[in-house]
Write an enzyme that holds these catalytic residues in place. Sequence first.
Site, PDB file in Angstrom:
ATOM      1  N   CYS A  78       0.919  -1.254  -0.006  1.00 55.53           N
ATOM      2  CA  CYS A  78      -0.016   0.121  -0.155  1.00 55.53           C
ATOM      3  C   CYS A  78       0.816   1.022  -0.078  1.00 55.53           C
ATOM      4  O   CYS A  78       1.509   1.402  -1.111  1.00 55.53           O
ATOM      5  CB  CYS A  78      -1.061  -0.006   1.092  1.00 55.53           C
ATOM      6  SG  CYS A  78      -2.471   1.134   0.942  1.00 55.53           S
ATOM      7  N   HIS A 181      -3.383  -5.104  -0.503  1.00 55.25           N
ATOM      8  CA  HIS A 181      -3.270  -5.587   0.759  1.00 55.25           C
ATOM      9  C   HIS A 181      -3.372  -7.136   0.470  1.00 55.25           C
ATOM     10  O   HIS A 181      -4.393  -7.645   0.851  1.00 55.25           O
ATOM     11  CB  HIS A 181      -4.228  -5.191   1.994  1.00 55.25           C
ATOM     12  CG  HIS A 181      -4.069  -3.616   2.250  1.00 55.25           C
ATOM     13  ND1 HIS A 181      -3.094  -3.174   3.408  1.00 55.25           N
ATOM     14  CD2 HIS A 181      -4.631  -2.666   1.733  1.00 55.25           C
ATOM     15  CE1 HIS A 181      -3.273  -1.825   3.558  1.00 55.25           C
ATOM     16  NE2 HIS A 181      -4.020  -1.484   2.678  1.00 55.25           N
ATOM     17  N   GLU A 183      -2.366  -9.339   2.775  1.00 57.60           N
ATOM     18  CA  GLU A 183      -2.976  -9.860   4.040  1.00 57.60           C
ATOM     19  C   GLU A 183      -4.300  -9.718   4.340  1.00 57.60           C
ATOM     20  O   GLU A 183      -4.771 -10.350   5.287  1.00 57.60           O
ATOM     21  CB  GLU A 183      -2.021  -9.114   5.262  1.00 57.60           C
ATOM     22  CG  GLU A 183      -2.688  -7.618   5.499  1.00 57.60           C
ATOM     23  CD  GLU A 183      -2.203  -6.618   4.751  1.00 57.60           C
ATOM     24  OE1 GLU A 183      -2.586  -5.537   5.071  1.00 57.60           O
ATOM     25  OE2 GLU A 183      -1.331  -6.980   3.708  1.00 57.60           O
TER      26      GLU A 183
END
Length: 202
Positions: A78, A181, A183
């Site tokens: 990001c 992202h 994750e």
Amino acid sequence: MTQVVILDYGLGNLRSVKKGLEKAGAQTTITSDLKVMDSADGVVLPGVGAFSEGMEKLCDMKAALCDYVKERPVLGICLGMQMLLEVGEEYGIHKGLGLVPGTVKRFPVRKGYKIPHMGWNTISITQNDPFLEGIDNNSYVYFVHSYYAETKPEYTLTSTDYICPFASSVKNKNAYGTQFHPEKSGKTGLKILENFIGLCSE
């Protein structure tokens, strides 16, 4: 086990990145200690917030990170990805790390589109790379951002279309970045983190 350091410079969702990397098979440490960073197999530069603030908070980590990436992989996520580029245009013109040629620009206003770009969108694979091994073209990943990376095709691994086409993941030598992202991107994001860990262990 592959050792991956998550750089703590005061910005970023560190715990979720740590959890994602551990699920993908890495041993992780959150640190601002440059000696600890230098002993790792790979480094993740997370980030949520403004480009200028991120670069200011990196302080003496900038030079250390630029030295580190000459030999070992770094992944920016990001804002972390945006700071890999040369210039950011958020709140004025600010110098980035310069590890990936390009500029970070604000999405133009367009009727029917909200800023920030938030939620699930697809990535179109533009280059074959071990970082994307096992990832299907047009897979969905999770985004939250108001600024986007503009770079040349040779540094673009995936592109995404929202208001305008932009580089949603980038690479230059050992510097990798994802605007999305991983994750928070389910199985696709987990696989990308596994691939990065694999690059760190080479």
